[in-house]
Design a protein around this motif. Structure first.
Motif, mmCIF file in Angstrom:
data_model
loop_
_atom_site.group_PDB
_atom_site.id
_atom_site.type_symbol
_atom_site.label_atom_id
_atom_site.label_comp_id
_atom_site.label_asym_id
_atom_site.label_seq_id
_atom_site.Cartn_x
_atom_site.Cartn_y
_atom_site.Cartn_z
ATOM 1 N N ALA A 73 -0.978 -4.676 -7.215
ATOM 2 C CA ALA A 73 -0.326 -5.502 -6.187
ATOM 3 C C ALA A 73 -0.882 -5.194 -4.805
ATOM 4 O O ALA A 73 -1.111 -6.113 -3.998
ATOM 5 C CB ALA A 73 1.183 -5.272 -6.211
ATOM 6 N N ALA A 74 -1.113 -3.915 -4.527
ATOM 7 C CA ALA A 74 -1.670 -3.537 -3.228
ATOM 8 C C ALA A 74 -3.090 -4.069 -3.061
ATOM 9 O O ALA A 74 -3.465 -4.548 -1.985
ATOM 10 C CB ALA A 74 -1.656 -2.013 -3.072
ATOM 11 N N GLU A 75 -3.877 -4.009 -4.120
ATOM 12 C CA GLU A 75 -5.242 -4.515 -4.060
ATOM 13 C C GLU A 75 -5.266 -6.025 -3.821
ATOM 14 O O GLU A 75 -6.045 -6.528 -3.009
ATOM 15 C CB GLU A 75 -5.972 -4.178 -5.355
ATOM 16 C CG GLU A 75 -7.431 -4.575 -5.349
ATOM 17 C CD GLU A 75 -8.144 -4.209 -6.637
ATOM 18 O OE1 GLU A 75 -9.365 -4.360 -6.669
ATOM 19 O OE2 GLU A 75 -7.479 -3.785 -7.609
ATOM 20 N N THR A 76 -4.384 -6.738 -4.486
ATOM 21 C CA THR A 76 -4.295 -8.185 -4.305
ATOM 22 C C THR A 76 -3.879 -8.541 -2.878
ATOM 23 O O THR A 76 -4.460 -9.440 -2.250
ATOM 24 C CB THR A 76 -3.294 -8.790 -5.305
ATOM 25 O OG1 THR A 76 -3.717 -8.475 -6.623
ATOM 26 C CG2 THR A 76 -3.196 -10.290 -5.137
ATOM 27 N N ALA A 77 -2.887 -7.820 -2.350
ATOM 28 C CA ALA A 77 -2.433 -8.074 -0.983
ATOM 29 C C ALA A 77 -3.539 -7.786 0.025
ATOM 30 O O ALA A 77 -3.760 -8.562 0.962
ATOM 31 C CB ALA A 77 -1.201 -7.224 -0.674
ATOM 32 N N LEU A 78 -4.251 -6.693 -0.172
ATOM 33 C CA LEU A 78 -5.337 -6.346 0.747
ATOM 34 C C LEU A 78 -6.481 -7.353 0.657
ATOM 35 O O LEU A 78 -7.049 -7.750 1.685
ATOM 36 C CB LEU A 78 -5.842 -4.934 0.458
ATOM 37 C CG LEU A 78 -6.845 -4.372 1.445
ATOM 38 C CD1 LEU A 78 -6.249 -4.323 2.849
ATOM 39 C CD2 LEU A 78 -7.285 -2.991 1.016
ATOM 40 N N LEU A 136 0.826 -1.204 0.000
ATOM 41 C CA LEU A 136 0.000 0.000 0.000
ATOM 42 C C LEU A 136 0.865 1.261 0.000
ATOM 43 O O LEU A 136 0.556 2.243 -0.691
ATOM 44 C CB LEU A 136 -0.950 0.000 1.198
ATOM 45 C CG LEU A 136 -2.052 -1.055 1.147
ATOM 46 C CD1 LEU A 136 -2.759 -1.162 2.495
ATOM 47 C CD2 LEU A 136 -3.045 -0.717 0.058
ATOM 48 N N ARG A 137 1.958 1.238 0.772
ATOM 49 C CA ARG A 137 2.868 2.392 0.790
ATOM 50 C C ARG A 137 3.529 2.597 -0.573
ATOM 51 O O ARG A 137 3.686 3.732 -1.036
ATOM 52 C CB ARG A 137 3.930 2.201 1.864
ATOM 53 C CG ARG A 137 3.437 2.515 3.241
ATOM 54 C CD ARG A 137 4.589 2.552 4.254
ATOM 55 N NE ARG A 137 4.074 2.109 5.543
ATOM 56 C CZ ARG A 137 4.224 0.889 6.048
ATOM 57 N NH1 ARG A 137 4.932 -0.014 5.428
ATOM 58 N NH2 ARG A 137 3.703 0.581 7.210
ATOM 59 N N ALA A 143 1.539 -1.106 -9.196
ATOM 60 C CA ALA A 143 1.629 -0.997 -7.740
ATOM 61 C C ALA A 143 0.246 -1.056 -7.100
ATOM 62 O O ALA A 143 0.061 -1.706 -6.064
ATOM 63 C CB ALA A 143 2.341 0.298 -7.353
ATOM 64 N N ILE A 144 -0.720 -0.402 -7.709
ATOM 65 C CA ILE A 144 -2.084 -0.433 -7.158
ATOM 66 C C ILE A 144 -2.676 -1.836 -7.272
ATOM 67 O O ILE A 144 -3.352 -2.313 -6.355
ATOM 68 C CB ILE A 144 -2.977 0.619 -7.850
ATOM 69 C CG1 ILE A 144 -2.541 2.013 -7.414
ATOM 70 C CG2 ILE A 144 -4.447 0.394 -7.531
ATOM 71 C CD1 ILE A 144 -3.245 3.144 -8.120
#
Length: 108
Positions: free
Chosen positions: A81-86, A55-56, A78-79
């Protein structure tokens, strides 16, 4: 006041480190928890910290794009990857809550 998922998981990880000696665990077991042993708490802590890092990174890439110094492909990647992680963290949380609810419904 609502507590976010990431805050709750981070607090759980901190409580493991602080309460373990108070409960009577040996220092070796405490070091295993703090050192990233095979416990469920350390797995959750790692997952949450990885999601927070994603997210950062997405936020930093977005800020670069707004400033005109970034590439749109990097921002979208990046967004994503962050969405998948969340989504992964939320799915694990939902499964844990579901398992807890099922255990609480069991008759003894």
């Amino acid at each position: 006041m609502a507590i976010g998922t990431l805050d709750a998981a981070a607090a759980y990880g901190r409580s493991l480190k602080t309460l373990a000696p108070a409960i009577g665990e040996s220092t070796a077991a405490t070091e295993q928890h703090a050192g990233g042993g095979n416990s469920f708490g350390s797995m959750i802590e790692t997952m949450v910290s990885d999601a927070a890092g994603s997210l950062r990174t997405a936020e930093a890439e977005s800020a670069k794009q707004v400033a005109g110094k970034g590439d749109m492909i990097d921002v979208v990647t990046a967004i994503g990857a962050a969405e998948t992680a969340l989504d992964t963290v939320v799915a694990v949380r939902d499964r844990v809550v579901s398992a807890y609810s099922e255990i609480m419904r069991m008759q003894i």
